[in-house]
Design an enzyme around this catalytic site. Structure first.
Site, PDB file in Angstrom:
ATOM      1  CB  ALA A   1      -0.345  -4.386   7.141  1.00  0.00           C
TER       2      ALA A   1
ATOM      3  NE  ARG B   1      13.005  -1.080   1.033  1.00  0.00           N
ATOM      4  CZ  ARG B   1      11.791  -0.850   1.508  1.00  0.00           C
ATOM      5  NH1 ARG B   1      11.599  -0.745   2.824  1.00  0.00           N
ATOM      6  NH2 ARG B   1      10.770  -0.698   0.705  1.00  0.00           N
TER       7      ARG B   1
ATOM      8  CB  CYS C   1      -7.546   6.019   1.730  1.00  0.00           C
ATOM      9  SG  CYS C   1      -6.817   4.981   2.987  1.00  0.00           S
TER      10      CYS C   1
END
Lengths: 461, 461
Positions: free
Chosen positions: A18, A28, A51
């Site tokens: 996050a 960006r 994960c």
């Protein structure tokens, strides 16, 4: 009027999905002349796939570094002032500054911010019991955890592993340890594994796991970790029995890591996660955003807040935060609670509400369960699949889907995830134009079979 | 007031998916005392999977009978008066009766009806050219066609096969013949195979097929089938070249079989398919229904009628017709144009509109194409996947998705199929809560990656 020459400073707390997605997206949109970005990470790594740890431990993924999406160096190359091994110890909301400690030198200093992103993640639940900290007992939240576990596996070359917890981390770790040649026992507080499913579907996971040679011990709580003369784990005890263990993996789940935020007076919800608005701003705070495992998210089906620690949400939150911090506009409307996992060749998926979630939300509903196959029955590799579906009474609105099967079962849950997001009824779902060809689906996709049966039940209700 | 003792007679023309699903569903709702059901089928089989024929020819499916979902005997056991090898030769709408001929005896007789279901299917397009009927030239629409082709394969044990047409039947037959050990050449009128995709995506199929050793000849029309001294096919000629062929498979496509219906004055559309209302009743006729490959369906994205011959639609039509004929209520709202197929390990999927469809429908749109992977990049078996997405300008409404990839690519199109049905924008799709775990998806599912890029393009448009 915008000032140039780094008129603003963004501070990011937490260097994983996050936080660094937010930082990257903001960068960006705004160059270093417009926005200075300082990010603090207390660990050794940034932007990695937690994960993926079970698959690294299990040997499917060979190298730790394959799990790292972007290194500190790569972030710095994009003009992000990333301070590794630096832990934020205080947020001074009124003063718009954070205090951070260099974990190697111990030095502390304040850094002021114009905009703040809190992405402190989650912390694993560690059971309060004797021996929980003994060598050979491992969590699997971080890359350091994974490396420590692999070191134990290499050192013990033992026979017996106990996994505590039978949620998705627990079952994935059971697979990993099976792959490493261990005899695996999973000790589970609930009546069936995968409490993210209803028990009748969890039962199917239970049976499949036993078929793989995994010993499932349900309705059992680990009360003690027993150690040997060398101080290392040798067994775990439940209220009823002892299970030998050369290694113990804790996969009990996580809680939002919000101690810092709470100390700063920021609002948390019933699950101890930060509360945000749809733009991922912390409620009541114009210039503070939060995302990832430390926040609660709106469940679009139940209308209630939930805590879901999942990399895909963390990445989406980061994108939304980065867009907003960078002067754009994006929102995160909420989740429908989709999750997919596997244990060996068994695929397990869910989205929406379980029966108890639906009851808690005040909904009345019908349930159906159907058996079908992943491909046309006559096509090689067609494997059985069980689909359970919940639909609201009267309206027929889809409330949830659970799927247990083999290859081709898991990602079918996406059909239901989109239908839930769109608020579709099961009646409308019966007409869905899903991809059909014998190698891909029976002529009635299993999800459609369930929808047809659910629609009949709703009509009769 | 309903009379009992077979107060009504339902006549069904056509014993395959649509017709027999309708008959079976009607029978479920009304017993033989209430509704007599007479079904006519001119062929030898009922309720079989024509879509499975390429896999039977290719050897993945061993026995013809595996493709038969329900035999004539099974239908008769459910009190359906099924008349096999009996062709309906005339519909007398005013007189509410059909004339049928027993194909073995030649005997003709009239059967009256109260309700009529037309499920006459489609007929293959056979090119008008010398030699098209020579032994060794085969269609693959029916089980009889499949058996004849297998007989030719067994007899010729040849080396060279030519497939005419590179749509889904063509590419599936190319795979089947590769599996049987043939050198396969596919002759295609279009600039790239799979004209159900845009040419840029068809190009990917082209390259993959060549990688499998299939020779693709694009922009070519077969002008002649050349035969040997034994009268059997020996080659096919295009305008430019000759290709040796021990066997030729025609996979050019199908047209609605509506000659009977047209002779009876029933309405057909621009594609020569019967036009129905949403309950699948033939427009303007209270007691005549039609479904399956002989009807046109509404494309929910373009708002125009299309002809799509696909078993999954035929089954849905049959269910809807049967419910309505049986006194219930159901509708078929239309399609979004989803199709999935494979050639060897290449998966090809599409839903919604191609660029030319969107232009024809008067829509302005943006397109994006992204490369992603089926699983997390670090997970074993992650394979590349290309996703093309069309979104309407200004509104950002999803218009279509095309996917070409390997294992795990094809059924991802269902995400887009549901989103299209729900009228979602690509912006809304970026927040979809799709199943994520490393063995199943990257942290951003490929469809979400495309949606993000499309949303950016729509915003900038």
């Amino acid at each position: 009027m915008n000032m140039s020459a780094a008129s603003e400073r963004l501070v990011v707390i937490g260097g994983d999905a996050a936080g660094m997605s937010a930082a990257s997206q903001a960068r960006r949109l705004k160059g270093p002349g417009e926005l200075e970005i300082v990010a603090f990470e207390r660990g050794h790594f940034t932007s990695y796939s937690a994960c993926g740890i079970p698959y690294w431990v299990g040997g499917d993924v060979e190298e730790r570094d394959q799990l790292i999406a972007r290194t500190p160096q790569e972030h710095r190359a994009r003009d992000i002032d990333l301070r590794m091994r630096t832990e934020v110890t205080e947020i001074d909301v009124a003063g718009q500054r954070v205090r951070a400690r260099d974990l190697d030198s111990g030095a502390e200093s304040w850094t002021s911010y114009d905009k703040l992103v809190i992405a402190t993640g989650a912390r694993p639940i560690r059971p309060e019991m004797p021996g929980a900290d003994a060598p050979g007992v491992h969590g699997v939240q971080t890359l350091d955890d994974g490396q420590a576990l692999l070191d134990t596996l290499a050192r013990t070359r033992g026979r017996d592993a106990v996994v505590v917890g039978a949620g998705y981390i627990g079952v994935e770790m059971a697979e990993a340890l099976i792959n490493r040649g261990y005899e695996v026992t999973v000790v589970n507080r609930g009546s069936e594994p995968m409490s993210t499913l209803d028990a009748d579907m969890g039962r199917l996971v239970h049976e499949a796991m036993e078929g793989m040679g995994i010993t499932m011990v349900n309705d059992a709580e680990v009360t003690k970790v027993l150690t040997g003369d060398d101080g290392r784990v040798r067994a775990v005890a439940t209220q009823d029995a002892e299970y030998p263990a050369d290694v113990v993996v804790l996969g009990i789940g996580v809680r939002p890591e919000t101690s810092l935020a709470k100390a700063a007076g920021l609002p948390v919800g019933q699950h101890d996660g930060l509360l945000t608005d749809l733009a991922m701003r912390v409620r009541g705070h114009e210039n503070i955003w939060a995302g990832g495992d430390c926040v609660e998210v709106l469940d679009l089906v139940s209308g209630q807040e939930r805590h879901i620690a999942l990399g895909t949400h963390a990445n989406k939150h980061g994108q939304v935060i980065g867009a907003n911090v960078g002067g754009g506009y994006a929102t995160f409307p909420g989740v429908v609670g989709t999750a997919v996992s596997k244990v060996c060749d068994l695929e397990i998926a869910r989205t929406g509400l379980r029966e108890k979630d639906a009851r808690r939300a005040g909904l009345r509903f019908e349930t159906v369960t159907v058996e079908s196959t992943s491909r046309a029955g006559y096509y090689p590799g067609a494997s059985p699949m069980t689909v359970k579906m919940l639909a609201e009474r009267r309206t027929g609105r889809l409330l949830g889907v659970q799927i247990v099967g083999r290859e081709g079962a898991g990602k079918r849950v996406d059909i239901a995830a989109v239908a839930l997001t769109a608020g579709m009824t099961v009646e409308a779902m019966t007409a869905l134009d899903l991809g059909y060809a014998p190698p891909f689906s029976p002529v009635w996709d299993p999800v459609l079979v369930a929808a047809r049966k659910a629609a009949l039940k709703v009509r009769a209700s």
